[in-house]
Design a protein around this motif. Structure first.
Motif, PDB file in Angstrom:
ATOM      1  N   GLN A  44       0.836  -1.206   0.000  1.00 14.52           N
ATOM      2  CA  GLN A  44       0.000   0.000   0.000  1.00 14.52           C
ATOM      3  C   GLN A  44       0.866   1.250   0.000  1.00 14.52           C
ATOM      4  OE1 GLN A  44      -3.214  -0.095   3.045  1.00 14.52           O
ATOM      5  NE2 GLN A  44      -2.619  -2.242   3.233  1.00 14.52           N
ATOM      6  N   GLN A  45       1.888   1.250   0.821  1.00 11.02           N
ATOM      7  CA  GLN A  45       2.761   2.411   0.962  1.00 11.02           C
ATOM      8  C   GLN A  45       3.551   2.684  -0.317  1.00 11.02           C
ATOM      9  OE1 GLN A  45       5.706   1.803   3.999  1.00 11.02           O
ATOM     10  NE2 GLN A  45       6.494   3.877   3.878  1.00 11.02           N
ATOM     11  N   ARG A  46       4.175   1.657  -0.867  1.00 14.77           N
ATOM     12  CA  ARG A  46       5.054   1.835  -2.029  1.00 14.77           C
ATOM     13  C   ARG A  46       4.284   2.117  -3.323  1.00 14.77           C
ATOM     14  NH1 ARG A  46       9.423   3.152   0.406  1.00 14.77           N
ATOM     15  NH2 ARG A  46      10.504   1.477   1.505  1.00 14.77           N
ATOM     16  N   TYR A  47       3.089   1.536  -3.434  1.00 19.71           N
ATOM     17  CA  TYR A  47       2.335   1.672  -4.679  1.00 19.71           C
ATOM     18  C   TYR A  47       1.166   2.644  -4.579  1.00 19.71           C
ATOM     19  CZ  TYR A  47       5.053  -2.108  -6.661  1.00 19.71           C
ATOM     20  OH  TYR A  47       6.096  -2.868  -7.139  1.00 19.71           O
ATOM     21  N   GLY A  48       0.886   3.125  -3.380  1.00 16.14           N
ATOM     22  CA  GLY A  48      -0.207   4.082  -3.209  1.00 16.14           C
ATOM     23  C   GLY A  48      -1.565   3.500  -3.548  1.00 16.14           C
ATOM     24  N   ILE A  49      -1.777   2.248  -3.152  1.00 18.54           N
ATOM     25  CA  ILE A  49      -3.052   1.588  -3.444  1.00 18.54           C
ATOM     26  C   ILE A  49      -3.815   1.319  -2.153  1.00 18.54           C
ATOM     27  CG2 ILE A  49      -2.229   0.571  -5.599  1.00 18.54           C
ATOM     28  CD1 ILE A  49      -1.858  -2.082  -4.121  1.00 18.54           C
ATOM     29  N   ALA A  50      -5.085   1.031  -2.299  1.00 21.79           N
ATOM     30  CA  ALA A  50      -5.951   0.752  -1.155  1.00 21.79           C
ATOM     31  C   ALA A  50      -5.660  -0.637  -0.590  1.00 21.79           C
ATOM     32  CB  ALA A  50      -7.419   0.841  -1.566  1.00 21.79           C
ATOM     33  N   LYS A  51      -6.051  -0.818   0.658  1.00 27.95           N
ATOM     34  CA  LYS A  51      -5.837  -2.100   1.332  1.00 27.95           C
ATOM     35  C   LYS A  51      -6.503  -3.242   0.577  1.00 27.95           C
ATOM     36  CE  LYS A  51      -6.424  -4.445   5.733  1.00 27.95           C
ATOM     37  NZ  LYS A  51      -6.864  -4.343   7.122  1.00 27.95           N
ATOM     38  N   ASP A  52      -7.717  -3.038   0.089  1.00 26.23           N
ATOM     39  CA  ASP A  52      -8.436  -4.098  -0.631  1.00 26.23           C
ATOM     40  C   ASP A  52      -7.661  -4.558  -1.860  1.00 26.23           C
ATOM     41  OD1 ASP A  52     -10.452  -3.939   1.238  1.00 26.23           O
ATOM     42  OD2 ASP A  52     -11.844  -2.861  -0.062  1.00 26.23           O
ATOM     43  N   GLU A  53      -7.090  -3.598  -2.588  1.00 25.39           N
ATOM     44  CA  GLU A  53      -6.320  -3.938  -3.786  1.00 25.39           C
ATOM     45  C   GLU A  53      -5.036  -4.675  -3.408  1.00 25.39           C
ATOM     46  OE1 GLU A  53      -4.850  -4.374  -7.643  1.00 25.39           O
ATOM     47  OE2 GLU A  53      -6.863  -4.147  -6.848  1.00 25.39           O
ATOM     48  N   ALA A  54      -4.371  -4.234  -2.362  1.00 24.97           N
ATOM     49  CA  ALA A  54      -3.152  -4.913  -1.915  1.00 24.97           C
ATOM     50  C   ALA A  54      -3.469  -6.349  -1.514  1.00 24.97           C
ATOM     51  CB  ALA A  54      -2.516  -4.155  -0.747  1.00 24.97           C
ATOM     52  N   GLU A  55      -4.561  -6.540  -0.804  1.00 26.34           N
ATOM     53  CA  GLU A  55      -4.954  -7.887  -0.376  1.00 26.34           C
ATOM     54  C   GLU A  55      -5.296  -8.765  -1.585  1.00 26.34           C
ATOM     55  OE1 GLU A  55      -4.927  -9.372   2.609  1.00 26.34           O
ATOM     56  OE2 GLU A  55      -4.062  -7.586   3.522  1.00 26.34           O
ATOM     57  N   ARG A  56      -5.951  -8.185  -2.584  1.00 27.30           N
ATOM     58  CA  ARG A  56      -6.277  -8.930  -3.794  1.00 27.30           C
ATOM     59  C   ARG A  56      -5.001  -9.388  -4.501  1.00 27.30           C
ATOM     60  NH1 ARG A  56      -6.063  -8.829  -8.794  1.00 27.30           N
ATOM     61  NH2 ARG A  56      -5.203  -6.738  -8.932  1.00 27.30           N
ATOM     62  N   GLN A  57      -4.035  -8.495  -4.593  1.00 23.36           N
ATOM     63  CA  GLN A  57      -2.768  -8.849  -5.229  1.00 23.36           C
ATOM     64  C   GLN A  57      -2.045  -9.952  -4.450  1.00 23.36           C
ATOM     65  OE1 GLN A  57      -0.264  -5.464  -6.073  1.00 23.36           O
ATOM     66  NE2 GLN A  57      -1.921  -4.355  -7.082  1.00 23.36           N
ATOM     67  N   ILE A  58      -2.065  -9.861  -3.137  1.00 29.42           N
ATOM     68  CA  ILE A  58      -1.412 -10.881  -2.312  1.00 29.42           C
ATOM     69  C   ILE A  58      -2.119 -12.223  -2.477  1.00 29.42           C
ATOM     70  CG2 ILE A  58      -0.888 -11.602   0.046  1.00 29.42           C
ATOM     71  CD1 ILE A  58      -0.549  -8.557   0.678  1.00 29.42           C
ATOM     72  N   ASP A  59      -3.442 -12.218  -2.478  1.00 27.43           N
ATOM     73  CA  ASP A  59      -4.196 -13.462  -2.670  1.00 27.43           C
ATOM     74  C   ASP A  59      -3.825 -14.117  -3.997  1.00 27.43           C
ATOM     75  OD1 ASP A  59      -5.545 -13.187  -0.267  1.00 27.43           O
ATOM     76  OD2 ASP A  59      -7.357 -12.329  -1.175  1.00 27.43           O
ATOM     77  N   GLU A  60      -3.761 -13.308  -5.046  1.00 25.89           N
ATOM     78  CA  GLU A  60      -3.418 -13.825  -6.374  1.00 25.89           C
ATOM     79  C   GLU A  60      -1.991 -14.390  -6.381  1.00 25.89           C
ATOM     80  OE1 GLU A  60      -2.525 -11.685 -10.523  1.00 25.89           O
ATOM     81  OE2 GLU A  60      -4.542 -11.292  -9.726  1.00 25.89           O
ATOM     82  N   TRP A  61      -1.070 -13.664  -5.786  1.00 28.35           N
ATOM     83  CA  TRP A  61       0.327 -14.105  -5.696  1.00 28.35           C
ATOM     84  C   TRP A  61       0.444 -15.413  -4.903  1.00 28.35           C
ATOM     85  CZ3 TRP A  61       3.785 -14.223  -1.406  1.00 28.35           C
ATOM     86  CH2 TRP A  61       5.117 -14.425  -1.737  1.00 28.35           C
ATOM     87  N   GLU A  62      -0.286 -15.487  -3.806  1.00 31.07           N
ATOM     88  CA  GLU A  62      -0.276 -16.680  -2.960  1.00 31.07           C
ATOM     89  C   GLU A  62      -0.778 -17.895  -3.735  1.00 31.07           C
ATOM     90  OE1 GLU A  62      -2.060 -18.131   1.366  1.00 31.07           O
ATOM     91  OE2 GLU A  62      -2.669 -16.209   0.532  1.00 31.07           O
ATOM     92  N   ARG A  63      -1.832 -17.732  -4.511  1.00 36.43           N
ATOM     93  CA  ARG A  63      -2.379 -18.846  -5.298  1.00 36.43           C
ATOM     94  C   ARG A  63      -1.367 -19.344  -6.318  1.00 36.43           C
ATOM     95  NH1 ARG A  63      -7.059 -15.819  -4.948  1.00 36.43           N
ATOM     96  NH2 ARG A  63      -6.759 -14.876  -7.004  1.00 36.43           N
ATOM     97  N   ARG A  64      -0.601 -18.450  -6.907  1.00 31.14           N
ATOM     98  CA  ARG A  64       0.380 -18.843  -7.920  1.00 31.14           C
ATOM     99  C   ARG A  64       1.593 -19.562  -7.334  1.00 31.14           C
ATOM    100  NH1 ARG A  64      -0.027 -13.491  -9.812  1.00 31.14           N
ATOM    101  NH2 ARG A  64       2.131 -13.221  -9.203  1.00 31.14           N
ATOM    102  N   HIS A  65       1.854 -19.357  -6.058  1.00 34.15           N
ATOM    103  CA  HIS A  65       3.028 -19.964  -5.450  1.00 34.15           C
ATOM    104  C   HIS A  65       2.584 -20.985  -4.433  1.00 34.15           C
ATOM    105  CE1 HIS A  65       4.541 -16.174  -7.122  1.00 34.15           C
ATOM    106  NE2 HIS A  65       5.549 -16.892  -7.463  1.00 34.15           N
TER     107      HIS A  65
END
Length: 65
Positions: A44-65
């Motif tokens: 959120q801090q580095r990319y200036g995005i909302a918490k929901d978007e950060a969580e969505r990205q993490i969920d997607e990343w987690e599924r891929r790994h």
């Protein structure tokens, strides 16, 4: 995948996290130390995005790994 696995093997996963989120520094990744809440906050801090978007990205990343 269970987040506990990522947290337990953070040294293996932090390179993959840095590939996904290139704005995260080595120091950021050391501070995160596998903690999902910390990862979300740094994204959120580095990319200036909302918490929901950060969580969505993490969920997607987690599924891929």
């Amino acid at each position: 995948m269970n987040w506990d696995i990522i947290e337990g093997k953070w040294n293996e996963y932090k390179g993959k996290a840095q590939t996904q989120w290139g704005k995260l520094t080595d120091d950021d990744l050391d501070v995160i130390n596998g903690r999902r809440v910390e990862l979300s906050g740094k994204i959120q801090q580095r990319y200036g995005i909302a918490k929901d978007e950060a969580e969505r990205q993490i969920d997607e990343w987690e599924r891929r790994h």
